[in-house]
Write a protein that holds these residues in place. Structure first.
Motif, PDB file in Angstrom:
ATOM      1  N   VAL A   2     -23.090   6.010  -6.706  1.00  0.00           N
ATOM      2  CA  VAL A   2     -21.878   5.950  -5.899  1.00  0.00           C
ATOM      3  C   VAL A   2     -20.736   5.339  -6.714  1.00  0.00           C
ATOM      4  N   LYS A   3     -19.528   5.710  -6.349  1.00  0.00           N
ATOM      5  CA  LYS A   3     -18.348   5.192  -7.041  1.00  0.00           C
ATOM      6  C   LYS A   3     -18.153   3.722  -6.690  1.00  0.00           C
ATOM      7  N   PRO A   4     -17.841   2.859  -7.655  1.00  0.00           N
ATOM      8  CA  PRO A   4     -17.685   1.424  -7.369  1.00  0.00           C
ATOM      9  C   PRO A   4     -16.606   1.163  -6.330  1.00  0.00           C
ATOM     10  N   LEU A   5     -16.857   0.168  -5.487  1.00  0.00           N
ATOM     11  CA  LEU A   5     -15.909  -0.223  -4.442  1.00  0.00           C
ATOM     12  C   LEU A   5     -15.042  -1.359  -4.974  1.00  0.00           C
ATOM     13  N   LYS A   6     -13.788  -1.060  -5.250  1.00  0.00           N
ATOM     14  CA  LYS A   6     -12.899  -2.052  -5.864  1.00  0.00           C
ATOM     15  C   LYS A   6     -11.593  -2.247  -5.093  1.00  0.00           C
ATOM     16  N   LYS A   7     -11.348  -1.439  -4.051  1.00  0.00           N
ATOM     17  CA  LYS A   7     -10.067  -1.489  -3.349  1.00  0.00           C
ATOM     18  C   LYS A   7     -10.264  -1.917  -1.892  1.00  0.00           C
ATOM     19  N   ALA A   8      -9.264  -2.623  -1.376  1.00  0.00           N
ATOM     20  CA  ALA A   8      -9.268  -3.003   0.038  1.00  0.00           C
ATOM     21  C   ALA A   8      -7.870  -2.846   0.610  1.00  0.00           C
ATOM     22  N   VAL A   9      -7.814  -2.375   1.844  1.00  0.00           N
ATOM     23  CA  VAL A   9      -6.567  -2.264   2.593  1.00  0.00           C
ATOM     24  C   VAL A   9      -6.612  -3.281   3.729  1.00  0.00           C
ATOM     25  N   LEU A  10      -5.537  -4.063   3.854  1.00  0.00           N
ATOM     26  CA  LEU A  10      -5.438  -5.060   4.924  1.00  0.00           C
ATOM     27  C   LEU A  10      -4.205  -4.753   5.767  1.00  0.00           C
ATOM     28  N   PRO A  11      -4.392  -4.210   6.953  1.00  0.00           N
ATOM     29  CA  PRO A  11      -3.249  -3.928   7.844  1.00  0.00           C
ATOM     30  C   PRO A  11      -2.722  -5.235   8.433  1.00  0.00           C
ATOM     31  N   VAL A  12      -1.482  -5.569   8.130  1.00  0.00           N
ATOM     32  CA  VAL A  12      -0.917  -6.863   8.561  1.00  0.00           C
ATOM     33  C   VAL A  12       0.487  -6.679   9.151  1.00  0.00           C
ATOM     34  N   ALA A  13       0.718  -5.539   9.776  1.00  0.00           N
ATOM     35  CA  ALA A  13       2.057  -5.262  10.296  1.00  0.00           C
ATOM     36  C   ALA A  13       2.240  -5.679  11.750  1.00  0.00           C
ATOM     37  N   GLY A  14       1.168  -6.115  12.411  1.00  0.00           N
ATOM     38  CA  GLY A  14       1.252  -6.427  13.836  1.00  0.00           C
ATOM     39  C   GLY A  14       2.193  -7.593  14.126  1.00  0.00           C
ATOM     40  N   LEU A  15       2.724  -7.613  15.342  1.00  0.00           N
ATOM     41  CA  LEU A  15       3.728  -8.606  15.730  1.00  0.00           C
ATOM     42  C   LEU A  15       3.110  -9.920  16.188  1.00  0.00           C
ATOM     43  N   GLY A  16       1.846  -9.919  16.579  1.00  0.00           N
ATOM     44  CA  GLY A  16       1.229 -11.151  17.035  1.00  0.00           C
ATOM     45  C   GLY A  16       1.808 -11.686  18.326  1.00  0.00           C
ATOM     46  N   THR A  17       2.108 -10.786  19.262  1.00  0.00           N
ATOM     47  CA  THR A  17       2.792 -11.207  20.493  1.00  0.00           C
ATOM     48  C   THR A  17       1.950 -12.159  21.341  1.00  0.00           C
ATOM     49  N   ARG A  18       0.625 -12.100  21.201  1.00  0.00           N
ATOM     50  CA  ARG A  18      -0.222 -12.988  22.009  1.00  0.00           C
ATOM     51  C   ARG A  18      -0.112 -14.451  21.585  1.00  0.00           C
ATOM     52  N   PHE A  19       0.520 -14.684  20.414  1.00  0.00           N
ATOM     53  CA  PHE A  19       0.660 -16.062  19.934  1.00  0.00           C
ATOM     54  C   PHE A  19       2.113 -16.531  19.912  1.00  0.00           C
ATOM     55  N   LEU A  20       2.976 -15.801  20.610  1.00  0.00           N
ATOM     56  CA  LEU A  20       4.351 -16.290  20.750  1.00  0.00           C
ATOM     57  C   LEU A  20       4.353 -17.597  21.545  1.00  0.00           C
ATOM     58  N   PRO A  21       5.242 -18.535  21.220  1.00  0.00           N
ATOM     59  CA  PRO A  21       6.344 -18.435  20.258  1.00  0.00           C
ATOM     60  C   PRO A  21       5.974 -18.779  18.812  1.00  0.00           C
ATOM     61  N   ALA A  22       4.695 -19.148  18.560  1.00  0.00           N
ATOM     62  CA  ALA A  22       4.311 -19.552  17.200  1.00  0.00           C
ATOM     63  C   ALA A  22       4.598 -18.455  16.189  1.00  0.00           C
ATOM     64  N   THR A  23       4.450 -17.184  16.601  1.00  0.00           N
ATOM     65  CA  THR A  23       4.606 -16.066  15.675  1.00  0.00           C
ATOM     66  C   THR A  23       6.003 -15.457  15.702  1.00  0.00           C
ATOM     67  N   LYS A  24       6.960 -16.153  16.318  1.00  0.00           N
ATOM     68  CA  LYS A  24       8.335 -15.642  16.323  1.00  0.00           C
ATOM     69  C   LYS A  24       8.883 -15.563  14.903  1.00  0.00           C
ATOM     70  N   ALA A  25       8.590 -16.574  14.084  1.00  0.00           N
ATOM     71  CA  ALA A  25       9.086 -16.591  12.708  1.00  0.00           C
ATOM     72  C   ALA A  25       7.965 -16.713  11.694  1.00  0.00           C
ATOM     73  N   LEU A  26       6.712 -16.649  12.163  1.00  0.00           N
ATOM     74  CA  LEU A  26       5.556 -16.807  11.282  1.00  0.00           C
ATOM     75  C   LEU A  26       4.614 -15.633  11.490  1.00  0.00           C
ATOM     76  N   ALA A  27       4.231 -14.960  10.394  1.00  0.00           N
ATOM     77  CA  ALA A  27       3.266 -13.869  10.506  1.00  0.00           C
ATOM     78  C   ALA A  27       1.967 -14.399  11.093  1.00  0.00           C
ATOM     79  N   LYS A  28       1.383 -13.673  12.041  1.00  0.00           N
ATOM     80  CA  LYS A  28       0.156 -14.160  12.683  1.00  0.00           C
ATOM     81  C   LYS A  28      -0.968 -14.333  11.669  1.00  0.00           C
ATOM     82  N   GLU A  29      -0.936 -13.534  10.593  1.00  0.00           N
ATOM     83  CA  GLU A  29      -1.971 -13.654   9.563  1.00  0.00           C
ATOM     84  C   GLU A  29      -1.849 -14.943   8.760  1.00  0.00           C
ATOM     85  N   MET A  30      -0.724 -15.648   8.921  1.00  0.00           N
ATOM     86  CA  MET A  30      -0.529 -16.928   8.244  1.00  0.00           C
ATOM     87  C   MET A  30      -0.903 -18.110   9.142  1.00  0.00           C
ATOM     88  N   LEU A  31      -1.360 -17.846  10.353  1.00  0.00           N
ATOM     89  CA  LEU A  31      -1.834 -18.938  11.202  1.00  0.00           C
ATOM     90  C   LEU A  31      -3.055 -19.567  10.550  1.00  0.00           C
TER      91      LEU A  31
END
Length: 289
Positions: A2-31
């Motif tokens: 098999v071909k070696p697995l060397k790549k990863a995709v991380l979808p991080v575009a979400g708004l994080g509305t369930r954690f407002l107001p903490a995510t108003k100016a902070l990406a939820k992935e940085m919590l």
């Protein structure tokens, strides 16, 4: 081979509305969970599986994610001057080599499948992992490493799975099982968020995948599924029968950090795993029991 697995995709575009107001100016992935942001846990997990290249599918207001992995010269200089060698070593340990990260924008929130399609140039003709940072994994062996090992064994597509109560299957992608081999199951079908009475099983996909690049061809059709979005599960289902497709019962525990209760539980669980914090955390918990 098999071909070696060397790549990863991380979808991080979400708004994080369930954690407002903490995510108003902070990406939820940085919590932070204890003292590391969610995105750091995901990247470290992938690196433990041999992943070397990362694509962050971002949106507006997500620049802090990339900056987190950049070199902070002023901070490092201050740490050196103050003799903060332990903290400096931790920064160096999290650093990624030059060229290891690229970003691409998902300008319109059209679903997970659309986010993965946005990374098509990065994926090219290679197998790739997907990690959803909201799913924080606590495993002795990296969850992505468990998938990578299964991929090396079976070839083709591999997803991490767990059993959920039947009344919750309508929140997940659900497997239709061909053969149950214990740790591995072969898959004959997938259904995204089925009605409870139509679910083929209670084995559901969590936010860890190893997929073949052919999935991009199906995603390119932009066919909308559940919720009117481009669903990754629908395109994965079209690979079944043309490529091997397996689910892996991973060993470990998942914390849904897109949910407040899951996020709070993760704080406790990860603190209790830290020798320097465990006793103090138990003392705190004892005050409220």
């Amino acid at each position: 081979m098999v071909k070696p697995l060397k790549k990863a995709v991380l979808p991080v575009a979400g708004l994080g509305t369930r954690f407002l107001p903490a995510t108003k100016a902070l990406a939820k992935e940085m919590l932070p969970v204890v003292d590391r942001p969610l995105i750091q846990y995901a990247v470290d997990e992938a690196r433990a599986a041999g992943i070397e290249q990362f694509c962050f599918v971002t949106g507006r207001g997500k620049t802090a994610i990339v900056e987190h992995f950049d070199v902070a010269y002023e901070l490092e200089k201050t740490l050196i001057e103050r003799g903060k060698n332990k903290e400096l070593a931790e920064l160096h340990a999290q650093a990624l080599p030059p060229g290891a990260i690229i970003t691409t924008r998902q300008q319109v929130p059209m679903g997970l499948g659309h986010a993965i399609w946005c990374a098509r140039s990065f994926i090219g003709d290679d197998p790739f992992a997907i990690l959803l940072p909201d799913d924080l994994m606590q495993c002795e062996v990296s969850c992505t490493k468990q998938l990578a090992d299964a991929y090396a064994e079976t070839g083709g597509n591999v997803v991490a799975i767990e059993e959920v109560p039947m009344e919750r299957v309508n929140k997940y992608g659900v497997l239709d099982i061909e053969k149950d081999m214990g740790r591995l199951v072969s898959v004959k079908g997938l259904v995204e968020k089925p009605p409870i009475d139509q679910a083929p099983s209670n084995l559901t996909i969590i936010g860890r995948y190893v997929l073949m690049p052919e999935v991009i061809g199906h995603l390119s059709k932009m066919e909308k599924g559940a919720g009117g979005e481009v669903q990754l599960t629908d395109s994965m289902a079209k690979l079944i029968g043309t490529q091997p497709f397996h689910g892996v019962r991973y060993e470990g525990k998942r914390f849904d950090c897109g949910d407040k209760m899951g996020f709070l539980e993760a704080q406790i669980a990860f603190a209790l795993k830290r020798p320097e914090l465990a006793e103090g955390m138990r003392g705190i918990l004892g005050k409220y029991s």
